[in-house]
Design a protein around this motif. Structure first.
Motif, PDB file in Angstrom:
ATOM      1  N   SER A  61       0.844  -1.198   0.000  1.00 23.86           N
ATOM      2  CA  SER A  61       0.000   0.000   0.000  1.00 23.86           C
ATOM      3  C   SER A  61       0.878   1.247   0.000  1.00 23.86           C
ATOM      4  N   VAL A  62       0.244   2.369  -0.290  1.00 17.22           N
ATOM      5  CA  VAL A  62       0.960   3.643  -0.319  1.00 17.22           C
ATOM      6  C   VAL A  62       0.930   4.273   1.065  1.00 17.22           C
ATOM      7  N   GLU A  63       1.935   5.096   1.355  1.00 17.42           N
ATOM      8  CA  GLU A  63       2.008   5.770   2.656  1.00 17.42           C
ATOM      9  C   GLU A  63       1.313   7.122   2.660  1.00 17.42           C
ATOM     10  N   ILE A  64       1.133   7.691   1.468  1.00 20.98           N
ATOM     11  CA  ILE A  64       0.580   9.035   1.389  1.00 20.98           C
ATOM     12  C   ILE A  64      -0.527   9.064   0.343  1.00 20.98           C
ATOM     13  N   ALA A  65      -1.331  10.109   0.386  1.00 21.98           N
ATOM     14  CA  ALA A  65      -2.393  10.278  -0.610  1.00 21.98           C
ATOM     15  C   ALA A  65      -1.778  10.735  -1.921  1.00 21.98           C
ATOM     16  N   GLY A  66      -2.361  10.285  -3.021  1.00 19.37           N
ATOM     17  CA  GLY A  66      -1.865  10.713  -4.322  1.00 19.37           C
ATOM     18  C   GLY A  66      -2.455   9.886  -5.442  1.00 19.37           C
ATOM     19  N   MET A  67      -2.099  10.283  -6.672  1.00 24.71           N
ATOM     20  CA  MET A  67      -2.597   9.605  -7.859  1.00 24.71           C
ATOM     21  C   MET A  67      -1.461   8.822  -8.520  1.00 24.71           C
ATOM     22  N   VAL A  68      -1.728   7.581  -8.934  1.00 24.13           N
ATOM     23  CA  VAL A  68      -0.728   6.735  -9.582  1.00 24.13           C
ATOM     24  C   VAL A  68      -0.381   7.342 -10.940  1.00 24.13           C
ATOM     25  N   SER A  69       0.900   7.674 -11.118  1.00 23.06           N
ATOM     26  CA  SER A  69       1.334   8.264 -12.383  1.00 23.06           C
ATOM     27  C   SER A  69       2.208   7.309 -13.200  1.00 23.06           C
ATOM     28  N   GLU A  70       2.811   6.311 -12.558  1.00 20.01           N
ATOM     29  CA  GLU A  70       3.645   5.344 -13.280  1.00 20.01           C
ATOM     30  C   GLU A  70       3.494   3.970 -12.654  1.00 20.01           C
ATOM     31  N   MET A  71       3.281   2.959 -13.506  1.00 19.79           N
ATOM     32  CA  MET A  71       3.311   1.561 -13.087  1.00 19.79           C
ATOM     33  C   MET A  71       4.611   0.996 -13.653  1.00 19.79           C
ATOM     34  N   LEU A  72       5.512   0.565 -12.790  1.00 17.44           N
ATOM     35  CA  LEU A  72       6.852   0.189 -13.226  1.00 17.44           C
ATOM     36  C   LEU A  72       7.046  -1.315 -13.399  1.00 17.44           C
ATOM     37  N   VAL A  73       6.091  -2.143 -12.951  1.00 18.48           N
ATOM     38  CA  VAL A  73       6.194  -3.599 -13.092  1.00 18.48           C
ATOM     39  C   VAL A  73       4.847  -4.173 -13.524  1.00 18.48           C
ATOM     40  N   ASP A  74       4.878  -5.386 -14.054  1.00 21.48           N
ATOM     41  CA  ASP A  74       3.666  -6.094 -14.452  1.00 21.48           C
ATOM     42  C   ASP A  74       3.560  -7.393 -13.678  1.00 21.48           C
ATOM     43  N   GLU A  75       2.384  -8.004 -13.740  1.00 18.30           N
ATOM     44  CA  GLU A  75       2.182  -9.300 -13.088  1.00 18.30           C
ATOM     45  C   GLU A  75       3.162 -10.307 -13.652  1.00 18.30           C
ATOM     46  N   GLY A  76       3.685 -11.149 -12.763  1.00 20.08           N
ATOM     47  CA  GLY A  76       4.609 -12.199 -13.178  1.00 20.08           C
ATOM     48  C   GLY A  76       6.060 -11.773 -13.227  1.00 20.08           C
ATOM     49  N   GLU A  77       6.335 -10.478 -13.065  1.00 20.31           N
ATOM     50  CA  GLU A  77       7.726 -10.013 -13.108  1.00 20.31           C
ATOM     51  C   GLU A  77       8.418 -10.266 -11.784  1.00 20.31           C
ATOM     52  N   ARG A  78       9.692 -10.605 -11.877  1.00 18.31           N
ATOM     53  CA  ARG A  78      10.537 -10.796 -10.713  1.00 18.31           C
ATOM     54  C   ARG A  78      11.063  -9.427 -10.289  1.00 18.31           C
ATOM     55  N   VAL A  79      11.057  -9.138  -8.979  1.00 14.40           N
ATOM     56  CA  VAL A  79      11.555  -7.860  -8.467  1.00 14.40           C
ATOM     57  C   VAL A  79      12.548  -8.104  -7.339  1.00 14.40           C
ATOM     58  N   ASP A  80      13.477  -7.186  -7.175  1.00 14.25           N
ATOM     59  CA  ASP A  80      14.444  -7.237  -6.084  1.00 14.25           C
ATOM     60  C   ASP A  80      13.955  -6.358  -4.940  1.00 14.25           C
ATOM     61  N   GLN A  81      14.472  -6.612  -3.755  1.00 15.71           N
ATOM     62  CA  GLN A  81      14.109  -5.789  -2.602  1.00 15.71           C
ATOM     63  C   GLN A  81      14.504  -4.344  -2.879  1.00 15.71           C
ATOM     64  N   GLY A  82      13.586  -3.415  -2.615  1.00 17.87           N
ATOM     65  CA  GLY A  82      13.842  -1.997  -2.814  1.00 17.87           C
ATOM     66  C   GLY A  82      13.579  -1.507  -4.226  1.00 17.87           C
ATOM     67  N   GLU A  83      13.266  -2.402  -5.146  1.00 14.02           N
ATOM     68  CA  GLU A  83      13.004  -2.000  -6.534  1.00 14.02           C
ATOM     69  C   GLU A  83      11.689  -1.223  -6.612  1.00 14.02           C
ATOM     70  N   PRO A  84      11.657  -0.089  -7.339  1.00 16.08           N
ATOM     71  CA  PRO A  84      10.423   0.692  -7.461  1.00 16.08           C
ATOM     72  C   PRO A  84       9.325  -0.101  -8.184  1.00 16.08           C
ATOM     73  N   LEU A  85       8.110  -0.059  -7.625  1.00 15.84           N
ATOM     74  CA  LEU A  85       6.962  -0.742  -8.219  1.00 15.84           C
ATOM     75  C   LEU A  85       6.022   0.238  -8.905  1.00 15.84           C
ATOM     76  N   LEU A  86       5.779   1.384  -8.241  1.00 13.60           N
ATOM     77  CA  LEU A  86       4.920   2.409  -8.834  1.00 13.60           C
ATOM     78  C   LEU A  86       5.284   3.757  -8.255  1.00 13.60           C
ATOM     79  N   ARG A  87       4.867   4.803  -8.974  1.00 10.69           N
ATOM     80  CA  ARG A  87       5.104   6.171  -8.498  1.00 10.69           C
ATOM     81  C   ARG A  87       3.791   6.925  -8.489  1.00 10.69           C
ATOM     82  N   LEU A  88       3.654   7.755  -7.464  1.00  7.20           N
ATOM     83  CA  LEU A  88       2.518   8.673  -7.395  1.00  7.20           C
ATOM     84  C   LEU A  88       2.947  10.003  -8.009  1.00  7.20           C
TER      85      LEU A  88
END
Length: 191
Positions: A61-88
């Motif tokens: 979940s997000v920590e602050i209020a805002g609108m999703v402006s970028e989705m950086l990953v898709d379903e099924g993708e492998r991610v590393d710890q700390g890797e950005p998933l989305l941006r508000l």
């Protein structure tokens, strides 16, 4: 193979045949079954059914209020710890960060100028060319400028923290199993 290496095998076969012939003679004729053996490759696959469960999973979940402006990953993708998933959307806080950095630079210049004034007044006071009040005012201005600089640095750090919270990062390495948001979705404090 040469003939000498076959010799022990031949002797063993003859002894076995002699032993079998004596048993047959004593008991009567025994039936003999002949089977042909052929070399064939064995399959390297083994089909099994199983179910797999992840050791860790979380709903991000997000920590602050805002609108999703970028989705950086898709379903099924492998991610590393700390890797950005989305941006508000972060343009307003980026502008605030620039403003806070400018305030900090101004506060640094004010501290430098107040330090020069305080040093001049101290020299004049020592040579008795200035009154104590003039030095006290210069000293107070230096302290006030130093306090303003401390506040400006804190504002810059606070704004940088808020800007960082506009990016949602993976809490641990894994695979994105399901996306539960889309571009343009607005999040409030309760979401």
């Amino acid at each position: 193979m040469d003939n000498l290496s076959r010799w022990p095998s031949a002797v063993c076969c003859c002894l076995l045949l002699l032993f079998c012939c004596r048993m047959v003679a004593a008991e009567g004729a025994a039936p003999i079954t002949v089977v042909s053996v052929e070399s064939a490759p064995l399959p390297a696959q083994l089909m099994l059914s199983a179910s797999v469960e992840s050791r860790r999973h979380t709903l991000i979940s997000v920590e602050i209020a805002g609108m999703v402006s970028e989705m950086l990953v898709d379903e099924g993708e492998r991610v590393d710890q700390g890797e950005p998933l989305l941006r508000l959307r972060d343009q307003p806080i980026r502008l605030t960060a620039e403003f806070q950095q400018a305030r900090q630079q101004r506060a640094e210049a004010d501290v430098h100028l107040a330090g020069l004034k305080e040093k001049r007044q101290a020299e004049l006071l020592q040579s008795q060319a200035a009154a104590q009040d003039s030095y006290d005012v210069a000293r107070a201005e230096l302290q006030r400028a130093a306090a303003d600089l401390t506040a400006a640095r804190a504002s810059v750090a606070l704004t940088a923290d808020e800007l960082a919270r506009h990016t949602v990062n993976a809490p641990f390495a894994g695979v994105v199993s399901r996306k539960q948001t889309e571009l343009g979705r607005r999040y409030d404090w309760q979401d």
